[in-house]
Design a protein around this motif. Structure first.
Motif, PDB file in Angstrom:
ATOM      1  N   VAL A 105       2.388   9.202   4.134  1.00  0.00           N
ATOM      2  CA  VAL A 105       3.398   8.242   3.689  1.00  0.00           C
ATOM      3  C   VAL A 105       4.638   8.952   3.154  1.00  0.00           C
ATOM      4  O   VAL A 105       5.765   8.596   3.485  1.00  0.00           O
ATOM      5  CB  VAL A 105       2.807   7.300   2.616  1.00  0.00           C
ATOM      6  N   SER A 106       4.436   9.969   2.320  1.00  0.00           N
ATOM      7  CA  SER A 106       5.577  10.658   1.710  1.00  0.00           C
ATOM      8  C   SER A 106       6.398  11.444   2.725  1.00  0.00           C
ATOM      9  O   SER A 106       7.594  11.666   2.521  1.00  0.00           O
ATOM     10  CB  SER A 106       5.102  11.593   0.593  1.00  0.00           C
ATOM     11  N   ASN A 107       5.779  11.841   3.846  1.00  0.00           N
ATOM     12  CA  ASN A 107       6.497  12.594   4.880  1.00  0.00           C
ATOM     13  C   ASN A 107       6.831  11.746   6.105  1.00  0.00           C
ATOM     14  O   ASN A 107       7.299  12.269   7.111  1.00  0.00           O
ATOM     15  CB  ASN A 107       5.667  13.809   5.309  1.00  0.00           C
ATOM     16  N   ASN A 108       6.585  10.436   6.000  1.00  0.00           N
ATOM     17  CA  ASN A 108       6.909   9.501   7.089  1.00  0.00           C
ATOM     18  C   ASN A 108       6.324   9.940   8.435  1.00  0.00           C
ATOM     19  O   ASN A 108       6.999   9.888   9.467  1.00  0.00           O
ATOM     20  CB  ASN A 108       8.431   9.329   7.214  1.00  0.00           C
ATOM     21  N   LEU A 109       5.081  10.385   8.410  1.00  0.00           N
ATOM     22  CA  LEU A 109       4.439  10.790   9.661  1.00  0.00           C
ATOM     23  C   LEU A 109       4.115   9.569  10.509  1.00  0.00           C
ATOM     24  O   LEU A 109       3.827   8.487   9.992  1.00  0.00           O
ATOM     25  CB  LEU A 109       3.147  11.546   9.367  1.00  0.00           C
ATOM     26  N   ILE A 145       0.830  -1.206   0.000  1.00  0.00           N
ATOM     27  CA  ILE A 145       0.000   0.000   0.000  1.00  0.00           C
ATOM     28  C   ILE A 145       0.863   1.254   0.000  1.00  0.00           C
ATOM     29  O   ILE A 145       0.555   2.241  -0.682  1.00  0.00           O
ATOM     30  CB  ILE A 145      -0.963  -0.005   1.209  1.00  0.00           C
ATOM     31  N   ARG A 146       1.960   1.226   0.730  1.00  0.00           N
ATOM     32  CA  ARG A 146       2.868   2.371   0.750  1.00  0.00           C
ATOM     33  C   ARG A 146       3.393   2.656  -0.655  1.00  0.00           C
ATOM     34  O   ARG A 146       3.411   3.798  -1.116  1.00  0.00           O
ATOM     35  CB  ARG A 146       4.035   2.094   1.698  1.00  0.00           C
ATOM     36  N   PHE A 197      -7.455  10.521   0.605  1.00  0.00           N
ATOM     37  CA  PHE A 197      -6.309  10.266  -0.258  1.00  0.00           C
ATOM     38  C   PHE A 197      -5.195  11.273  -0.051  1.00  0.00           C
ATOM     39  O   PHE A 197      -4.019  10.914   0.024  1.00  0.00           O
ATOM     40  CB  PHE A 197      -6.733  10.254  -1.721  1.00  0.00           C
ATOM     41  N   HIS A 198      -5.559  12.527   0.017  1.00  0.00           N
ATOM     42  CA  HIS A 198      -4.557  13.566   0.234  1.00  0.00           C
ATOM     43  C   HIS A 198      -3.776  13.287   1.513  1.00  0.00           C
ATOM     44  O   HIS A 198      -2.541  13.389   1.540  1.00  0.00           O
ATOM     45  CB  HIS A 198      -5.237  14.936   0.320  1.00  0.00           C
ATOM     46  N   ASN A 199      -4.480  12.919   2.572  1.00  0.00           N
ATOM     47  CA  ASN A 199      -3.823  12.676   3.847  1.00  0.00           C
ATOM     48  C   ASN A 199      -2.993  11.392   3.848  1.00  0.00           C
ATOM     49  O   ASN A 199      -1.922  11.347   4.454  1.00  0.00           O
ATOM     50  CB  ASN A 199      -4.863  12.646   4.966  1.00  0.00           C
ATOM     51  N   LEU A 200      -3.477  10.359   3.171  1.00  0.00           N
ATOM     52  CA  LEU A 200      -2.694   9.124   3.090  1.00  0.00           C
ATOM     53  C   LEU A 200      -1.368   9.365   2.378  1.00  0.00           C
ATOM     54  O   LEU A 200      -0.302   8.957   2.856  1.00  0.00           O
ATOM     55  CB  LEU A 200      -3.490   8.041   2.356  1.00  0.00           C
ATOM     56  N   ILE A 201      -1.430  10.035   1.230  1.00  0.00           N
ATOM     57  CA  ILE A 201      -0.215  10.295   0.454  1.00  0.00           C
ATOM     58  C   ILE A 201       0.723  11.217   1.227  1.00  0.00           C
ATOM     59  O   ILE A 201       1.938  10.992   1.278  1.00  0.00           O
ATOM     60  CB  ILE A 201      -0.572  10.886  -0.919  1.00  0.00           C
ATOM     61  N   ALA A 206       0.474  11.373  14.488  1.00  0.00           N
ATOM     62  CA  ALA A 206       0.570  12.681  13.830  1.00  0.00           C
ATOM     63  C   ALA A 206      -0.348  12.740  12.604  1.00  0.00           C
ATOM     64  O   ALA A 206      -1.015  13.749  12.356  1.00  0.00           O
ATOM     65  CB  ALA A 206       2.013  12.966  13.422  1.00  0.00           C
ATOM     66  N   ALA A 207      -0.386  11.648  11.853  1.00  0.00           N
ATOM     67  CA  ALA A 207      -1.244  11.591  10.667  1.00  0.00           C
ATOM     68  C   ALA A 207      -2.718  11.657  11.056  1.00  0.00           C
ATOM     69  O   ALA A 207      -3.505  12.365  10.423  1.00  0.00           O
ATOM     70  CB  ALA A 207      -0.971  10.306   9.881  1.00  0.00           C
ATOM     71  N   MET A 208      -3.082  10.948  12.136  1.00  0.00           N
ATOM     72  CA  MET A 208      -4.467  10.953  12.593  1.00  0.00           C
ATOM     73  C   MET A 208      -4.873  12.340  13.085  1.00  0.00           C
ATOM     74  O   MET A 208      -6.002  12.782  12.842  1.00  0.00           O
ATOM     75  CB  MET A 208      -4.662   9.932  13.710  1.00  0.00           C
TER      76      MET A 208
END
Length: 206
Positions: free
Chosen positions: A177-181, A110-111, A170-174, A185-187
């Motif tokens: 992942v791209s910023n290694n949160l 998925i990543r 989608f914006h938040n998933l990408i 932090a992502a939530m």
């Protein structure tokens, strides 16, 4: 779409091929992936691959469709769990997609999908969240949503709500992942945006 011979394989052999494909697509993007590596990992001759799939894209989108089906099942389950609360249900989908700690191969796959996104991949990945509401296949989702919690007046408007939530997700998933949160932090970022959508962006004039 896999050929009939793929579905006729014994479960064990089919799973070996699936795992080998997932391993390769977890290592590199679809366009860098090697059929030879899939065959080597699976321990099958080159000609056999084309008995099961048209090409590597066929194998890749089979895996992605299977993941989309899992997300669909999770969304249905979460809507039941949270009594139709769409925001809680989709937030849990976001969290579980980020975590997947129980399956490293799935997490890495998925990543890699998210980091190599294009329109076709995004459309396949999200189809179980944003398909046309006229499709009866999605009645189980729309009928489970507690519409009384939302400022919507029709199934068509509900469709647009799902599209908006899908885009934000989608914006938040990408981004995550791209910023290694970290998951926390992502939530935090994602739930802040969901709360803005829940409350509305314009102040009442009254």
């Amino acid at each position: 779409m896999p050929k009939a011979t793929f579905y006729n394989l014994k479960e064990e052999k089919r799973q070996i091929l699936i795992d080998a494909a997932k391993q390769e697509f977890s290592r590199v993007s679809l366009y860098e992936a090697s059929i030879s590596n899939i065959l080597k990992t699976a321990g099958i001759p080159r000609g056999s691959f084309y008995q099961y799939f048209e090409d590597k894209e066929d194998a890749f989108f089979y895996l992605l469709n299977e993941h989309a089906k899992e997300r669909h099942e999770c969304l249905v389950s979460n809507l039941k769990k949270f009594e139709g609360d769409l925001f809680k249900a989709i937030s849990e989908i976001f969290r579980s997609t980020l975590e997947h700690s129980e399956d490293k191969g799935q997490r890495d796959f998925i990543r890699n999908v998210l980091l190599n996104m294009n329109y076709k991949i995004e459309n396949t990945f999200s189809q179980y969240l944003s398909e046309d509401v006229a499709n009866e296949r999605y009645d189980d989702i729309y009928d489970l949503v507690n519409a009384e919690q939302l400022n919507v007046s029709s199934r068509k408007e509900m469709f647009h709500v799902m599209q908006i939530l899908t885009a934000v997700t989608f914006h938040n998933l990408i981004h995550s992942v791209s910023n290694n949160l970290s998951v926390s932090a992502a939530m935090k970022k994602y739930e802040t945006e969901l709360k803005l959508l829940q409350s509305g962006l314009m102040r009442s004039s009254s």
